[in-house]
Scaffold this motif. Structure first.
Motif, mmCIF file in Angstrom:
data_model
loop_
_atom_site.group_PDB
_atom_site.id
_atom_site.type_symbol
_atom_site.label_atom_id
_atom_site.label_comp_id
_atom_site.label_asym_id
_atom_site.label_seq_id
_atom_site.Cartn_x
_atom_site.Cartn_y
_atom_site.Cartn_z
ATOM 1 N N VAL A 210 38.035 28.801 9.732
ATOM 2 C CA VAL A 210 38.652 28.504 8.435
ATOM 3 C C VAL A 210 37.601 28.592 7.328
ATOM 4 O O VAL A 210 37.853 29.162 6.245
ATOM 5 C CB VAL A 210 39.306 27.110 8.457
ATOM 6 C CG1 VAL A 210 39.820 26.733 7.067
ATOM 7 C CG2 VAL A 210 40.440 27.072 9.473
ATOM 8 N N ALA A 211 36.418 28.045 7.565
ATOM 9 C CA ALA A 211 35.336 28.094 6.573
ATOM 10 C C ALA A 211 34.936 29.536 6.268
ATOM 11 O O ALA A 211 34.599 29.873 5.124
ATOM 12 C CB ALA A 211 34.132 27.305 7.076
ATOM 13 N N HIS A 212 34.961 30.409 7.276
ATOM 14 C CA HIS A 212 34.670 31.824 7.038
ATOM 15 C C HIS A 212 35.687 32.436 6.079
ATOM 16 O O HIS A 212 35.330 33.216 5.189
ATOM 17 C CB HIS A 212 34.677 32.582 8.359
ATOM 18 C CG HIS A 212 33.460 32.348 9.184
ATOM 19 N ND1 HIS A 212 33.375 32.715 10.514
ATOM 20 C CD2 HIS A 212 32.267 31.777 8.884
ATOM 21 C CE1 HIS A 212 32.191 32.385 10.994
ATOM 22 N NE2 HIS A 212 31.501 31.813 10.017
ATOM 23 N N GLY A 213 36.959 32.098 6.252
ATOM 24 C CA GLY A 213 37.979 32.600 5.333
ATOM 25 C C GLY A 213 37.743 32.113 3.911
ATOM 26 O O GLY A 213 37.907 32.872 2.943
ATOM 27 N N VAL A 214 37.359 30.858 3.772
ATOM 28 C CA VAL A 214 37.060 30.310 2.444
ATOM 29 C C VAL A 214 35.870 31.038 1.827
ATOM 30 O O VAL A 214 35.856 31.348 0.626
ATOM 31 C CB VAL A 214 36.787 28.798 2.542
ATOM 32 C CG1 VAL A 214 36.278 28.246 1.215
ATOM 33 C CG2 VAL A 214 38.052 28.065 2.970
ATOM 34 N N SER A 332 27.114 35.954 -1.163
ATOM 35 C CA SER A 332 25.843 35.270 -1.416
ATOM 36 C C SER A 332 25.573 34.250 -0.317
ATOM 37 O O SER A 332 26.504 33.772 0.351
ATOM 38 C CB SER A 332 25.881 34.575 -2.774
ATOM 39 O OG SER A 332 26.672 33.413 -2.724
ATOM 40 N N PRO A 333 24.286 33.886 -0.118
ATOM 41 C CA PRO A 333 23.963 32.893 0.911
ATOM 42 C C PRO A 333 24.712 31.569 0.742
ATOM 43 O O PRO A 333 25.225 31.010 1.710
ATOM 44 C CB PRO A 333 22.450 32.708 0.745
ATOM 45 C CG PRO A 333 21.976 34.017 0.205
ATOM 46 C CD PRO A 333 23.070 34.491 -0.695
ATOM 47 N N LEU A 334 24.784 31.076 -0.507
ATOM 48 C CA LEU A 334 25.468 29.795 -0.713
ATOM 49 C C LEU A 334 26.962 29.908 -0.461
ATOM 50 O O LEU A 334 27.591 28.963 0.038
ATOM 51 C CB LEU A 334 25.207 29.280 -2.127
ATOM 52 C CG LEU A 334 23.773 28.816 -2.422
ATOM 53 C CD1 LEU A 334 23.674 28.266 -3.828
ATOM 54 C CD2 LEU A 334 23.293 27.786 -1.413
ATOM 55 N N GLN A 335 27.560 31.044 -0.831
ATOM 56 C CA GLN A 335 28.988 31.231 -0.573
ATOM 57 C C GLN A 335 29.295 31.221 0.921
ATOM 58 O O GLN A 335 30.391 30.823 1.325
ATOM 59 C CB GLN A 335 29.452 32.549 -1.191
ATOM 60 C CG GLN A 335 29.563 32.513 -2.697
ATOM 61 C CD GLN A 335 29.825 33.875 -3.295
ATOM 62 O OE1 GLN A 335 29.514 34.906 -2.692
ATOM 63 N NE2 GLN A 335 30.383 33.903 -4.496
ATOM 64 N N LEU A 336 28.345 31.635 1.736
ATOM 65 C CA LEU A 336 28.549 31.651 3.178
ATOM 66 C C LEU A 336 28.199 30.318 3.826
ATOM 67 O O LEU A 336 28.928 29.820 4.695
ATOM 68 C CB LEU A 336 27.700 32.768 3.803
ATOM 69 C CG LEU A 336 27.836 32.964 5.309
ATOM 70 C CD1 LEU A 336 29.248 33.438 5.657
ATOM 71 C CD2 LEU A 336 26.805 33.949 5.823
ATOM 72 N N LEU A 337 27.080 29.710 3.401
ATOM 73 C CA LEU A 337 26.554 28.536 4.099
ATOM 74 C C LEU A 337 27.264 27.242 3.710
ATOM 75 O O LEU A 337 27.475 26.369 4.553
ATOM 76 C CB LEU A 337 25.054 28.404 3.837
ATOM 77 C CG LEU A 337 24.168 29.545 4.360
ATOM 78 C CD1 LEU A 337 22.719 29.331 3.931
ATOM 79 C CD2 LEU A 337 24.263 29.664 5.873
#
Length: 539
Positions: A210-214, A332-337
């Motif tokens: 779910v977090a990956h989709g976000v 971006s790194p923050l968008q993923l992490l």
């Protein structure tokens, strides 16, 4: 030769390739970029494995690890029967451990070794992901921070699936990046397959998907054809859900082992700030970090938490501390992490506060790779190499007392079963009677867990209260008779050993001990540990 006025220019003879002198070595070929890319993950994975393995054999097994041993020691058929009643959420891990135990046994080190290797695999994944998100500095620093993070050094010596969830989570995220960049169906198929394995391993990993989709939704402004990418992610998520549904259905019907105590603001805050990442499982019977601190390890946890959260929040407040990708990434790194680190915990805490308690810090060990990279992000912006080394060394020194405390003889929630088993091995004779008291007042589970933890030591003693074993009843712990149903044995046995749990607060004489004495037995020896009493009675 060319003459121009008084000057004569002599054309140099055409150069010929100079041959090597006999015996001269050819220059070593430079490693290819692809080969160099695997050097850092390899050595960081080895380092992480070694860090978590040191002293891992010292602490006694505790209840969760004995559950692993009890389940994995059964036949595959018996394990499947047990999963219909309890612990289906750990079924895939138990099946793996079944075959591991056949090959390597159930010593403290052998039972925990798979988790040590899983931490190494996870650390290698952190390095790969860090390199893609911010270059070699972030890769190396992220891997080193991951290797010394207290939650990681604890889960790496825990015979549970926690380290496996971290390994699967970080590599699933690497595959997600590949799928976004390549926009190929094959990568989404790989994502779906690994996602299904992740959810079967632990249903909480569905929250990572779910977090990956976000994350994709947050990065839609940077992505080419974001709707197509969201469709690829959604298809992979649905396939993972469909493949894992049979196990998920069993798991969702088994809520008996979820926390039963409602969340409190102070308890939840203590767990989030300290235990979630900076203490692992505290090396005491207590489930919280005392404030103000009462020991060196608790002071170290508080300092590590302040330092760690400051480093995590610094890039959010100051853009100059954010990781610089080696090339433009579609996300971006923050968008993923950030969704990976924050969303699963927020969703579960919200559900726990409204519906039913489900939040337990250890189940979110799969967020540790994201936390390690977030902590390493501002460190990677330090330009001077020795200062980067000093920064990591400072973090290591801060968490060292926690690391040492995790490796004490009773570090696993205060459990002292290894020491109790050693007392019985030294003094009890084969064939003598033994009574295992309940783990808590009026509990149906007995201290026979001690025998399940160290069967080679205790198998030769006769358990007077055993009704059915776990394998016979398709449960983890089996069933037991109460003490007063064994009066015939109590009135005739010449020697009785009693194993009684006292929850860290031993009393001079327990009700069970007094009852045994009414049957004509007298106490001759007693060993009181941090949680367990071993008492010898003679007629």
């Amino acid at each position: 030769m060319i003459e121009t006025g008084s000057q004569r220019l002599v054309a140099a003879p055409p150069s010929r390739p100079r041959g090597r002198v006999i015996g001269e070595r050819a220059p070593a070929p430079r490693p290819t970029r692809r080969r160099r890319g695997w050097v850092d993950p390899l050595w960081l994975g080895v380092v992480a494995t070694l860090v978590v393995s040191i002293g891992s054999w010292i602490p006694s097994k505790w209840s969760d690890e004995v559950a692993t041993q009890s389940a994995a020691s059964r036949s595959v058929g018996q394990l499947w029967q047990m999963m219909q009643n309890v612990d289906a959420v750990h079924g895939a891990y138990y099946l793996f451990m079944h075959f591991w135990i056949i090959g390597f046994g159930t010593s403290n080190f052998a039972l925990r070794a798979p988790s040590m290797m899983a931490v190494g695999i996870a650390c290698a994944g952190v390095a790969v992901l860090g390199h893609r998100l911010g270059g070699r500095r972030l890769a190396v620093l992220g891997g080193l921070v991951f290797a010394i993070l207290p939650r990681v050094t604890w889960m790496g010596m825990e015979a549970r699936s926690l380290a496996f969830t971290a390994a699967v989570a970080v590599w699933l995220t690497v595959i997600l990046l590949k799928a976004i960049e390549r926009r190929a169906v094959s990568w989404w198929a790989i994502y779906a397959g690994l996602g299904a394995l992740a959810v079967v391993l632990n249903i909480y990993l569905a929250l990572l998907i779910v977090a990956h989709g976000v994350a994709i939704a947050l990065a839609r402004g940077r992505l080419e054809r974001p709707r197509r990418l969201l469709l690829g992610w959604a298809t992979g998520a649905l396939i993972a859900a469909a493949v894992s549904f049979p196990i998920d259905r069993l798991t969702m019907g088994q809520t008996g082992q979820l926390p039963k105590t409602p969340l409190t603001p102070t308890g939840t805050l203590d767990t989030l700030l300290f235990a979630q990442y900076f203490s692992g499982a505290t090396p005491t019977v207590a489930r919280s970090v005392p404030f103000p601190p009462t020991g060196l390890w608790s002071a170290a946890v508080i300092i590590a938490a302040i330092l760690g959260w400051s480093l995590i929040l610094a890039p959010l407040a100051w853009r100059r501390l954010r990781p610089i990708p080696p090339r433009r990434l579609p996300i971006s790194p923050l968008q993923l992490l950030l969704p990976w680190a924050v969303l699963p915990i927020v969703l579960v805490i919200t559900y726990s506060a409204i519906v039913h308690p489900m939040y337990s810090a250890r189940y979110f060990s799969f967020t540790t790779p994201a936390i390690a990279l977030l902590i390493a992000s501002p460190l990677a912006r330090i330009r001077i190499p020795w200062m980067r080394v000093a920064a990591v060394a400072m973090v290591a020194v801060v968490v060292l007392p926690v690391y040492i405390a995790q490796r004490g003889p009773t570090a696993k929630n205060g459990t002292d079963w290894q020491q109790a088993a050693a007392i019985l091995q030294a003094h009890a004779a084969p064939g003598q009677d033994i009574y295992y008291g309940p783990v808590r007042s009026h509990s149906l589970v007995s201290m026979r867990k001690l025998r399940d933890a160290y069967p080679a030591v205790l198998d030769q003693l006769h358990d007077i209260s055993l009704r059915t074993t776990g394998a016979q009843s398709a449960t983890l712990w089996g069933t037991h008779w109460s003490l007063n149903t064994e009066n015939a044995t109590l009135r005739t046995t010449p020697v009785l050993w009693a194993v009684i749990e006292h929850s860290g607060t031993p009393s001079k004489t327990t009700a069970q001990e007094r009852y045994i004495e009414t049957q004509g037995l007298r106490m001759v020896h007693i060993w009181r540990g941090s949680m367990t009493d071993v008492v010898e009675f003679e007629r």
